[in-house]
Design a protein around this motif. Sequence first.
Motif, PDB file in Angstrom:
ATOM      1  N   UNK A 108       0.833  -1.193   0.000  1.00 13.91           N
ATOM      2  CA  UNK A 108       0.000   0.000   0.000  1.00 13.91           C
ATOM      3  C   UNK A 108       0.873   1.249   0.000  1.00 13.91           C
ATOM      4  N   UNK A 109       0.254   2.399  -0.247  1.00  8.88           N
ATOM      5  CA  UNK A 109       1.017   3.641  -0.334  1.00  8.88           C
ATOM      6  C   UNK A 109       0.299   4.776   0.383  1.00  8.88           C
ATOM      7  N   UNK A 110       1.095   5.701   0.880  1.00 14.02           N
ATOM      8  CA  UNK A 110       0.594   6.959   1.422  1.00 14.02           C
ATOM      9  C   UNK A 110       0.936   8.043   0.409  1.00 14.02           C
ATOM     10  N   UNK A 111      -0.086   8.748  -0.069  1.00 16.44           N
ATOM     11  CA  UNK A 111       0.129   9.859  -1.000  1.00 16.44           C
ATOM     12  C   UNK A 111      -0.001  11.145  -0.196  1.00 16.44           C
ATOM     13  N   UNK A 112       1.115  11.679   0.247  1.00 17.36           N
ATOM     14  CA  UNK A 112       1.074  12.775   1.198  1.00 17.36           C
ATOM     15  C   UNK A 112       1.606  14.084   0.623  1.00 17.36           C
ATOM     16  N   UNK A 113       1.184  15.146   1.230  1.00 15.34           N
ATOM     17  CA  UNK A 113       1.789  16.456   1.027  1.00 15.34           C
ATOM     18  C   UNK A 113       1.459  17.314   2.237  1.00 15.34           C
ATOM     19  N   UNK A 114       2.166  18.417   2.356  1.00 17.23           N
ATOM     20  CA  UNK A 114       1.984  19.322   3.491  1.00 17.23           C
ATOM     21  C   UNK A 114       2.236  18.606   4.817  1.00 17.23           C
ATOM     22  N   UNK A 152      -4.964  24.915   1.646  1.00 13.85           N
ATOM     23  CA  UNK A 152      -5.143  23.627   2.314  1.00 13.85           C
ATOM     24  C   UNK A 152      -6.225  23.755   3.372  1.00 13.85           C
ATOM     25  N   UNK A 153      -7.321  23.015   3.259  1.00  8.96           N
ATOM     26  CA  UNK A 153      -8.435  23.196   4.194  1.00  8.96           C
ATOM     27  C   UNK A 153      -8.039  23.152   5.665  1.00  8.96           C
ATOM     28  N   UNK A 154      -7.140  22.272   6.038  1.00 11.10           N
ATOM     29  CA  UNK A 154      -6.778  22.176   7.450  1.00 11.10           C
ATOM     30  C   UNK A 154      -5.915  23.356   7.904  1.00 11.10           C
ATOM     31  N   UNK A 155      -5.263  24.009   6.956  1.00 12.27           N
ATOM     32  CA  UNK A 155      -4.545  25.238   7.258  1.00 12.27           C
ATOM     33  C   UNK A 155      -3.237  25.096   7.999  1.00 12.27           C
ATOM     34  N   UNK A 156      -2.668  23.914   7.999  1.00 18.08           N
ATOM     35  CA  UNK A 156      -1.383  23.716   8.683  1.00 18.08           C
ATOM     36  C   UNK A 156      -0.650  22.537   8.071  1.00 18.08           C
ATOM     37  N   UNK A 206      -3.139  -2.933  -2.285  1.00 15.71           N
ATOM     38  CA  UNK A 206      -2.883  -2.064  -3.428  1.00 15.71           C
ATOM     39  C   UNK A 206      -3.572  -0.726  -3.335  1.00 15.71           C
ATOM     40  N   UNK A 207      -3.736  -0.206  -2.132  1.00 10.19           N
ATOM     41  CA  UNK A 207      -4.477   1.037  -1.957  1.00 10.19           C
ATOM     42  C   UNK A 207      -3.543   2.238  -1.790  1.00 10.19           C
ATOM     43  N   UNK A 208      -4.048   3.379  -2.217  1.00 12.15           N
ATOM     44  CA  UNK A 208      -3.330   4.644  -2.097  1.00 12.15           C
ATOM     45  C   UNK A 208      -4.137   5.531  -1.153  1.00 12.15           C
ATOM     46  N   UNK A 209      -3.526   5.931  -0.061  1.00  9.38           N
ATOM     47  CA  UNK A 209      -4.206   6.716   0.958  1.00  9.38           C
ATOM     48  C   UNK A 209      -3.763   8.169   0.884  1.00  9.38           C
ATOM     49  N   UNK A 210      -4.631   9.082   0.405  1.00  8.58           N
ATOM     50  CA  UNK A 210      -4.278  10.505   0.404  1.00  8.58           C
ATOM     51  C   UNK A 210      -4.117  10.993   1.842  1.00  8.58           C
ATOM     52  N   UNK A 211      -3.075  11.789   2.061  1.00  7.28           N
ATOM     53  CA  UNK A 211      -2.801  12.346   3.396  1.00  7.28           C
ATOM     54  C   UNK A 211      -2.360  13.784   3.151  1.00  7.28           C
ATOM     55  N   UNK A 212      -3.350  14.685   3.079  1.00  5.93           N
ATOM     56  CA  UNK A 212      -3.028  16.028   2.589  1.00  5.93           C
ATOM     57  C   UNK A 212      -3.820  17.148   3.252  1.00  5.93           C
ATOM     58  N   UNK A 213      -4.495  16.856   4.355  1.00  6.63           N
ATOM     59  CA  UNK A 213      -5.264  17.884   5.033  1.00  6.63           C
ATOM     60  C   UNK A 213      -6.390  18.455   4.194  1.00  6.63           C
ATOM     61  N   UNK A 214      -6.914  17.673   3.266  1.00  8.27           N
ATOM     62  CA  UNK A 214      -8.000  18.106   2.406  1.00  8.27           C
ATOM     63  C   UNK A 214      -7.570  18.719   1.095  1.00  8.27           C
ATOM     64  N   UNK A 215      -6.267  18.890   0.879  1.00 12.12           N
ATOM     65  CA  UNK A 215      -5.766  19.539  -0.335  1.00 12.12           C
ATOM     66  C   UNK A 215      -6.145  18.776  -1.591  1.00 12.12           C
TER      67      UNK A 215
END
Length: 223
Positions: free
Chosen positions: A153-159, A183-187, A211-220
């Motif tokens: 699996x993967x983490x698709x992150x930013x911020x 970015x909605x979370x603002x931090x 085989x899943x991709x998990x977005x981790x972006x504070x709502x971006x």
Amino acid sequence: MRLQGKRAVITQVSAFMGPDLLTTFRREGAEVIADDRDLIAPGAAEALIAEAGHVDILVANLAAIRPDRSVLETDDATFRAMYEAMVFPLHRLVRAVLPQMIERRHGKIVVIGSASALRGMPNYTAYGSARGAQLAYVQDVGVEVAPHNVQVNAIAQTHVNNPTYFPESFQATETFKERMRATPIGRLAHGWESAALALFLAGGESDFFVGQVFPFSGGWVMR
């Protein structure tokens, strides 16, 4: 101690999410092979896995400095460099570690990727496409090895606060402030927050994720 008795390989441990992953995985009881070698060189990824021996968990933490160039300014060398840094090493690591995981019918592979592959951005042609290749790779390999009880699996992150992409010098710029406003979370996320998700994907509670991709972006990503 959710990883007690497990052996984990974490790549590029001094860059990107490496420091937070190392702290989190060791705190949770894993025996960590913390590696910092250049994985671009042919044979380097295979050598790492061979030296590690028994590997229950592979965390592919691969980073490269993003070239800030338009598509017309992106020459072949620049484009290729992103794949050589982040895509080919991933395949070599996975190809090297899978045989033992398949034989034992148990293993976890977690890829620390980027949300830039999930939302179009200008001047990201080389970097974003390489990150996208990582995520497509995870999806394909994940479903291929799922019958062997190996989860990829993967983490698709930013911020996320880290020394490679969000150093303090960048956080002081107007460009960074604009990104936070978008970015909605603002931090920025704390590094340990991303590492906690990686911990979950490396542990026994995530066996049904394939085989899943998990977005981790504070709502971006959702905007």
